[in-house]
Every structure is written in C-alpha cells, then in structure tokens.
Write a protein that holds these residues in place. Structure first.
Motif, PDB file in Angstrom:
ATOM      1  N   ALA A 153      -4.585   2.983   7.371  1.00  0.00           N
ATOM      2  CA  ALA A 153      -3.537   4.160   7.583  1.00  0.00           C
ATOM      3  C   ALA A 153      -3.971   5.328   7.074  1.00  0.00           C
ATOM      4  O   ALA A 153      -3.504   6.362   7.171  1.00  0.00           O
ATOM      5  N   SER A 154      -5.098   5.462   6.275  1.00  0.00           N
ATOM      6  CA  SER A 154      -5.849   6.562   5.918  1.00  0.00           C
ATOM      7  C   SER A 154      -6.787   7.264   6.791  1.00  0.00           C
ATOM      8  O   SER A 154      -8.194   7.003   6.606  1.00  0.00           O
ATOM      9  N   LEU A 165      -7.540   2.650  -1.190  1.00  0.00           N
ATOM     10  CA  LEU A 165      -7.217   3.816  -0.123  1.00  0.00           C
ATOM     11  C   LEU A 165      -8.701   4.335   0.349  1.00  0.00           C
ATOM     12  O   LEU A 165      -8.548   5.084   1.463  1.00  0.00           O
ATOM     13  N   TYR A 187       3.038   4.674   6.805  1.00  0.00           N
ATOM     14  CA  TYR A 187       2.290   5.046   7.826  1.00  0.00           C
ATOM     15  C   TYR A 187       1.792   4.168   8.640  1.00  0.00           C
ATOM     16  O   TYR A 187       0.710   4.470   9.506  1.00  0.00           O
ATOM     17  N   ASN A 246       0.401   3.866   1.621  1.00  0.00           N
ATOM     18  CA  ASN A 246       0.425   3.981   3.139  1.00  0.00           C
ATOM     19  C   ASN A 246       1.556   3.183   3.984  1.00  0.00           C
ATOM     20  O   ASN A 246       1.323   3.107   5.133  1.00  0.00           O
ATOM     21  N   CYS A 291       0.857  -1.352  -0.018  1.00  0.00           N
ATOM     22  CA  CYS A 291      -0.130  -0.144   0.050  1.00  0.00           C
ATOM     23  C   CYS A 291       0.852   1.312   0.052  1.00  0.00           C
ATOM     24  O   CYS A 291       1.751   1.222   0.482  1.00  0.00           O
ATOM     25  N   CYS A 340       0.216   0.975   7.114  1.00  0.00           N
ATOM     26  CA  CYS A 340      -0.538  -0.098   6.455  1.00  0.00           C
ATOM     27  C   CYS A 340       0.267  -1.596   6.119  1.00  0.00           C
ATOM     28  O   CYS A 340       1.355  -1.175   5.530  1.00  0.00           O
ATOM     29  N   SER A 388      -2.059   4.260  13.471  1.00  0.00           N
ATOM     30  CA  SER A 388      -1.269   5.489  13.586  1.00  0.00           C
ATOM     31  C   SER A 388       0.143   5.289  13.983  1.00  0.00           C
ATOM     32  O   SER A 388       0.151   4.439  14.729  1.00  0.00           O
ATOM     33  N   CYS A 440      -8.411   1.985   3.616  1.00  0.00           N
ATOM     34  CA  CYS A 440      -7.201   1.800   4.143  1.00  0.00           C
ATOM     35  C   CYS A 440      -7.009   2.160   5.653  1.00  0.00           C
ATOM     36  O   CYS A 440      -7.500   3.197   6.080  1.00  0.00           O
TER      37      CYS A 440
END
Length: 642
Positions: free
Chosen positions: A88-89, A83, A68, A65, A63, A70, A560, A86
C-alpha cells in the motif's frame, strides 16, 4: 503533582516506575510487579498491562497502511522494515519534461517518420506519440476557438429571456459617448406609462412573452411591497417607524438583486443625473494626454534613415475582411485543425496571450484583434477536445521527438506542453525505475542510447538501438498498451516452434500449453523470478496463470483504493471507497550495466540509404597556394575529389 490518575491504575502504581518495587500490595493502592507476556523484557505493575500493549515491540499489530489496503499484520518492531516493501506504500513518478510543436522547417522528417512502418520500434517516436495523445486530449477547443463552438440550447434560451427585455425596453441610462477630444452627452429617455401600455397591447409575440415574464416578477415584488406597507402601518400605529428596521446594508442588497428590473421599468435611474450630482456635476471632461518621462541616454545613437521620393512610394491598401479579397467563403482554403490549434496554444504558452487577442491601450481605446479560421469540422461540440475533432482522421507526429527538461523558469501549472511520467510503483521499485527509464534510456535517446541516420534532416527515418542489458539477450521496447518502456527478451526460434501445437492437439489437451501442464508449485516457483511487468502480462494469459500470479500479489504487487463520487437526493455529494485494486506495476528487471549491441554500424546503412546522394567531381581542382612554391597551377598538381 496535580495530574489526574489514569483509569484502572492504582494510586501508587501511577507514579511508580521502579523494577524492584517493595511496596506491599494493598487494595486500591498498589498491585504486584509482573513481566511482559510477549517476552520483550519490560517489567511493570499489573494494572499497566493494557497500556504496555500499546507500546510492546512484540505485540502483533496491523500495518499502519491498513486504511489504504494493506492486509498484513506483524510484530510492532517490524513495521519500519515492512514500509519499504508495503504493497500500500505506492509512489507516483513525478518526472516531467517539455515537448514543443514541430516547426515548418522539419515537416519532411516528421512526415516520413509518421509513415514509416518502424514507427513503433523507434523509442523516441513511440514516446512522442504517447505525449501527443495526452496533449490532444488536454486541449479543449472552447478555450482556443470559443467563437466556433455550438451554442447550448438551454443557455441560448436563458440568455434570450434575459437579454431581449433589455433590448426592447428603453433603459434610463445617462449615456455618454467618448470621442477623441472629450465626451458628448446623449439625451436621457425614460419609459412613460403610455409606452408601457402600448408595449403590453402589442401583438409582437416575442415582446409579449418577454414582457409577461418580467411582469410576473414585478407583480411578485409588488405583492411584497404591499405587505411591507401593511406592516409599516401596523408599526406606525404602535409608534415604530420602518426606517429603524432596515439599515443601509439591507437596502444595498435589495438593489443588487432587483436593481436591473427597476431600471428596465423606469422605476430607478441607473446613473445620477448631472444636474442632481452635487459632487461631480460641475466637472468637465479633460482630454487624455500622454506624458513621456523617459530620458534618452546620451550613448544612444539613432539609426540613420534615408528619405525617399514621396512620388515613388508604393500605394498600399489594407483589407479588413475576407470579403475584400473578392473570394467566397466556400472557395477559401480550409485550415488544419491540429496546426492551427497547436500554433495558438504555443503562442499562449510563450507570450501569455492568444494570437490577435484584443488588448487595451489605455482607458479609452482598445485594439481589437481578429483572426479568421475556416475549419471543415467546425462548429465544434461544447466539450470537444482536439483528440475528438481529429478522431476520424489519420494521425501524424506534430511534436518534436526531442524532449526538453523542465526548469524552474517554466510555469508547469498552466502549461499544455509539459508531460509527467505518472506511473505508480511500490516504494522499493521507484529507485530502479527512475535510474533505468529516465536516467539511462529517456535522457540518452537523442544520439547515445538510440542513434539516427545523419541524413534524418532530409527525411530518413532509420534508427538503431546501440545498447542492451549486459549478460542478457534482450532489447528495450516501448509498449503502447501500458505506455512504458519494457524489456523484451530474445527467445530462440526453437522454443517458439516447440510451443506451437496443432489444433487437434490443443483441443485434446483442453487448450493447455506445455507450461500449463506443470504442477502449480513449480509454476509459482518460476513466476517468482519474473519482473512486475511480466507478471502483469502473464496474469492475462489464462485463468491458471492468473491464479499463479495472485499468490504473488502481496509480495510483489501493490494495492490502491478505487474511489467513486456519490450524489445524494438533496444535491450534496461525497467520495466513497468502492473497492481495493490489486495490480502489478510496469517495472522491468533492474539493469545494473549496459553493453553495446552487436548491430551493423551506421556506415553500413549509409551505403544503401536512399537519401545519401553522392556528388562525384571528375574535373581537376588546383590546390591552394601553389604559385608561392613555384608550381604552375592547373598543370603540375591536381586534386581529384570522388
């Protein structure tokens, strides 16, 4: 033309894009045509296979992310769809609103609301208490009452070491005293060598200590000057002067760092004497005069005033200090920390300055404003907030339950009375949160979603919730633990009694409830129907339920990064990612339609409301305009009001 050939590509293959290329294969010139191994349909020369892997839609890639948090990998053509869900989104809700302090006219209602046992049930009061807690933590007492703060011992010693020598040594300032008509020059007095010797031989310990500290600094500067003289002599022998080595910028920088010390010891004059100033020495002070250039419009009419007898004028006197009142400071009433702090913060918010703030009228006069506060908890700690000051005192509600929308005319950056939702959600959850929480519930609390007694202005704290989700037996509650609105289902009493077991049964079954005795697959199937907030609460029930919820983290949770500041030995610092945090959001099940709750009407409450005092009129009252139609008032027709 002129483009460099990519490393690994043949000379012919670099510019060939034909699917039906018929160029014979030659070493270092061309290679065969192949198809993509992932069956995406692309055809290319074999030397471009690695380059195609960077574009192939069927290639497995992580991904975007991944940095971050994912952990998922998927086909490249599924990245855009992923996305939307996701983990992490993550999106932070930025909905903002204002809430202002309570005025003195509404104290009765807010006092009763604070003491009511149903405070946590009322949605608007619960949200206002959350905002008030954030407000009290954000207000720093040093910004409101700097004169009532405890002095830092380190800063106090440092200021004494700097200020005391200035007070004891006479500065060679060319002082000027301003008066109403001009200025008067004071005599200039420099510190002589005899005065310096007397000061050095003085038995005053404070003076000796301060003088010694400055003497050490001055000795270091003298050593530097001596070394400079030696270097100058050496350069003069070689035919070079010192003035060529130093420019005006270096000289000014030297005065910036060492000018205060040279002034204190009389080595340098702070101001150019008047007799030596050939530019401004002959100028005389000019009286400041006010010139009014505003022309009164012809349409203006001054308000007429009447002159009274001067002999009948009431004599007035102004008090400049609390000592003039004839009351000791101990007998003065104590001020309330919350009311005074909110009042000053509100004054700064609306008018841009604190109450009784000193304001300069012109270049000569300054209006000094003073305001005396007597707090029982003063002096305050250096980093104390309003929440720290009233931590041991009972908390009431000091801000309005009605929220106000933030407009463009309001400065939200420096506002202490602006609040933000601040909750984090997955990107696919943000739409449902904003619609149900902010549009349906929060925006309709004042009279529509939640209804208060009409006699609330007298102090009645009764309230009722008028809506519930359509098709579900549930109510909206405000959870203080997560500071969010949640959906609480109404569980039948039979299920609650069935879940209760005796202590002997619980000990024999290793403290397992009936739900925990189900297979893990069934528990995961049931948990898949729960909303994010319920999953976050269920994960804290037991270890088994935590394992059940962990399996749903990648599908329903969000991730996160947890950052921490790392300080190095050389004094520098940087932020490092400590770990990845997986959690569920505070989103409850999406509500598409609301229905009226089956609760008693407000009129039923008014029958028993203690604030509803009836006024019964038994005396007859004459109707208006009875004489015009030929009736005699007070005798023929009467109106009885009950």
């Amino acid at each position: 033309q002129g483009r460099k050939m990519t490393v690994g590509h043949h000379k012919h293959c670099e510019q060939c894009h034909s699917v039906h290329c018929q160029v014979p294969v030659q070493i270092s010139v061309s290679c065969i045509i192949i198809k993509c191994r992932k069956n995406c349909g692309a055809t290319f020369h074999m030397c471009k296979q690695e380059e195609h892997q960077l574009l192939c839609p069927n290639e497995m890639v992580p991904c975007i992310n991944v940095n971050y948090g994912c952990p998922l990998t998927m086909l490249r053509h599924r990245l855009a769809k992923h996305l939307e869900v996701c983990p992490a989104s993550v999106v932070c809700c930025s909905q903002e609103w204002n809430r202002w302090p309570v005025s003195e006219t509404d104290l009765t209602f807010y006092k009763n609301v604070s003491q009511s046992p149903e405070t946590k049930v009322n949605l608007d009061v619960a949200l206002a208490l959350r905002d008030q807690e954030l407000l009290f933590r954000s207000i720093k007492m040093k910004n409101i009452f700097p004169e009532l703060m405890l002095e830092d011992p380190a800063l106090q010693d440092a200021s004494a070491a700097v200020n005391n020598p200035t007070e004891e040594a006479t500065c060679s300032l060319d002082c000027v005293e301003f008066t109403e008509n001009g200025c008067t020059r004071m005599e200039e007095r420099e510190l002589s060598q005899e005065d310096r010797d007397t000061l050095a031989k003085s038995r005053d310990m404070d003076g000796i200590q301060n003088y010694s500290s400055w003497e050490k600094i001055f000795n270091k500067e003298m050593e530097g000057c001596k070394q400079t003289v030696k270097n100058q002599n050496k350069r003069e022998e070689k035919g070079k002067r010192l003035s060529k080595e130093f420019n005006i910028g270096e000289y000014n920088m030297y005065l910036v760092h060492n000018g205060a010390m040279l002034i204190n010891f009389g080595q340098l004059a702070a101001c150019t004497p008047r007799e030596k100033d050939f530019v401004y020495g002959k100028l005389e002070p000019i009286e400041v005069q006010t010139v009014r250039t505003f022309n009164v419009p012809t349409s203006y009419r001054a308000k007429q005033s009447y002159l009274k007898d001067p002999s009948q004028k009431v004599k007035t006197s102004a008090s400049v200090d609390t000592a003039d009142l004839g009351v000791s400071v101990e007998d003065l009433p104590k001020c309330d920390e919350v009311s005074a702090t909110l009042l000053l913060s509100l004054e700064k918010e609306l008018k841009g300055h604190l109450i009784s703030e000193s304001v300069g009228r012109d270049g000569l006069y300054v209006d000094i404003g003073t305001q005396t506060y007597n707090f029982a908890s003063a002096p305050f700690e250096r980093d104390a907030s309003l929440a720290d000051v009233i931590a041991d005192k009972p908390h009431g509600l000091h801000i309005h339950v009605e929220a106000e929308c933030v407009t463009r005319r309001h400065n939200r950056i420096s506002s202490a009375f602006s609040y933000m939702c601040g909750h984090f959600f997955r990107r696919d959850e943000c739409r449902s949160h904003f619609r149900n929480v902010h549009s349906d519930i929060q925006a309709s609390l004042s009279g529509w979603f939640q209804q208060r007694c009409p006699l609330a202005y007298l102090g009645c704290a009764f309230t009722k919730t008028r809506f519930h989700p359509a098709g579900h037996q549930a109510t909206i509650k405000y959870c203080q633990d997560v500071s969010a609105f949640v959906l609480q289902p109404e569980v039948p009493s039979l299920l609650c009694e069935g879940g209760k077991t005796s202590s002997s049964q619980r000990n024999g079954a290793h403290n397992l409830d009936p739900l925990s005795s189900l297979p893990l697959e069934i528990l995961q199937y049931i948990a898949a129907y729960l909303d994010s907030f319920t999953l976050s609460q269920l994960s804290q029930a037991s270890r088994l339920m935590r394992e059940v919820c962990v399996a749903l983290l990648q599908e329903r949770g969000m991730v996160s990064l947890k950052w921490e500041k790392k300080t190095y030995s050389h004094g520098g610092s940087s932020w490092k990612c400590r770990k990845k945090v997986w959690e569920f959001s505070t989103l409850f099940s999406s509500v598409d339609k609301w229905s009226f709750s089956n609760t008693p009407s407000m009129s039923d409450h008014l029958k028993t409301c203690s604030f509803y005092e009836r006024e019964e009129h038994t005396e007859p009252v004459a109707l208006a305009c009875l004489e015009e139609v030929g009736f005699e008032p007070w005798t023929s027709v009467f109106l009885r009001v009950d």
